[in-house]
Design an enzyme around this catalytic site. Sequence first.
Site, PDB file in Angstrom:
ATOM      1  N   SER A  94      -6.739   5.192   0.960  1.00  0.00           N
ATOM      2  CA  SER A  94      -5.568   5.336   0.078  1.00  0.00           C
ATOM      3  C   SER A  94      -5.572   4.294  -1.029  1.00  0.00           C
ATOM      4  O   SER A  94      -4.895   4.474  -2.040  1.00  0.00           O
ATOM      5  CB  SER A  94      -4.276   5.219   0.894  1.00  0.00           C
ATOM      6  OG  SER A  94      -4.212   3.966   1.534  1.00  0.00           O
ATOM      7  N   HIS A  99     -12.178  -2.349   1.055  1.00  0.00           N
ATOM      8  CA  HIS A  99     -11.543  -3.289   1.971  1.00  0.00           C
ATOM      9  C   HIS A  99     -12.006  -2.959   3.382  1.00  0.00           C
ATOM     10  O   HIS A  99     -12.235  -1.795   3.718  1.00  0.00           O
ATOM     11  CB  HIS A  99     -10.012  -3.211   1.886  1.00  0.00           C
ATOM     12  CG  HIS A  99      -9.481  -1.821   1.957  1.00  0.00           C
ATOM     13  ND1 HIS A  99      -9.470  -0.976   0.862  1.00  0.00           N
ATOM     14  CD2 HIS A  99      -8.952  -1.108   2.980  1.00  0.00           C
ATOM     15  CE1 HIS A  99      -8.959   0.185   1.214  1.00  0.00           C
ATOM     16  NE2 HIS A  99      -8.644   0.145   2.503  1.00  0.00           N
TER      17      HIS A  99
HETATM   18  P1  AMP Z   1      -6.987   2.667   3.369  1.00  0.00           P
HETATM   19  O1  AMP Z   1      -6.040   3.745   3.778  1.00  0.00           O
HETATM   20  O2  AMP Z   1      -8.215   2.538   4.204  1.00  0.00           O
HETATM   21  O3  AMP Z   1      -7.291   2.743   1.881  1.00  0.00           O
HETATM   22  O4  AMP Z   1      -6.205   1.321   3.628  1.00  0.00           O
HETATM   23  C1  AMP Z   1      -5.286   0.797   2.742  1.00  0.00           C
HETATM   24  C2  AMP Z   1      -4.453  -0.159   3.527  1.00  0.00           C
HETATM   25  O5  AMP Z   1      -3.803  -1.009   2.618  1.00  0.00           O
HETATM   26  C3  AMP Z   1      -3.373   0.517   4.384  1.00  0.00           C
HETATM   27  O6  AMP Z   1      -3.553   0.156   5.739  1.00  0.00           O
HETATM   28  C4  AMP Z   1      -2.086  -0.023   3.801  1.00  0.00           C
HETATM   29  O7  AMP Z   1      -1.108  -0.255   4.792  1.00  0.00           O
HETATM   30  C5  AMP Z   1      -2.541  -1.299   3.137  1.00  0.00           C
HETATM   31  N1  AMP Z   1      -1.726  -1.733   2.015  1.00  0.00           N
HETATM   32  C6  AMP Z   1      -1.294  -0.990   0.977  1.00  0.00           C
HETATM   33  N2  AMP Z   1      -0.592  -1.745   0.128  1.00  0.00           N
HETATM   34  C7  AMP Z   1      -0.593  -3.001   0.640  1.00  0.00           C
HETATM   35  C8  AMP Z   1      -0.032  -4.235   0.222  1.00  0.00           C
HETATM   36  N3  AMP Z   1       0.690  -4.354  -0.898  1.00  0.00           N
HETATM   37  N4  AMP Z   1      -0.217  -5.323   1.003  1.00  0.00           N
HETATM   38  C9  AMP Z   1      -0.928  -5.224   2.145  1.00  0.00           C
HETATM   39  N5  AMP Z   1      -1.494  -4.089   2.585  1.00  0.00           N
HETATM   40  C10 AMP Z   1      -1.324  -2.983   1.845  1.00  0.00           C
END
Ligand code: AMP
Length: 113
Positions: A94, A99
């Site tokens: 997302s 990461h």
């Molecule tokens: P992915 O779905 O693998 O792209 O992981 C994105 C992750 O980023 C998700 O687990 C979200 O909860 C996390 N995330 C999104 N926005 C933030 C933020 N502002 N601070 C910390 N984590 C975030």
Amino acid sequence: MSEDCIFCEIVAKKIPSKIILEEKNFVAFQDVNPQAPVHFLVVPRVHIESIDAVKDNELILIGQMVKVAKQLAHEIKLKGYRLVFNNGREAGQSVFHIHLHVLGGRPMLWPPG
Ligand code: AMP
């Protein structure tokens, strides 16, 4: 830095996050929506959209991310931990800035629900 990238903004401290480690090339911070008692992200400062977008000459970055994840997991004495890269929307990606998820602190079932 890429415009409209939330992780670039976190890395640049333009928006707040619970940072747990800052290094020359990486930042680690708590996931805002944790899926386990321990859930943090290891993020390179450089903006790369996804694992698919990592060039062959950048692959060392992935190993370095794993090293950071491992060091942090050991520091907090996790008995075990799960490392996850989601690549592409269908896989659940997302945020399009690579990461590494580090999850632990509870028994982890496989496959995940
Ligand atoms: P992915 O779905 O693998 O792209 O992981 C994105 C992750 O980023 C998700 O687990 C979200 O909860 C996390 N995330 C999104 N926005 C933030 C933020 N502002 N601070 C910390 N984590 C975030």
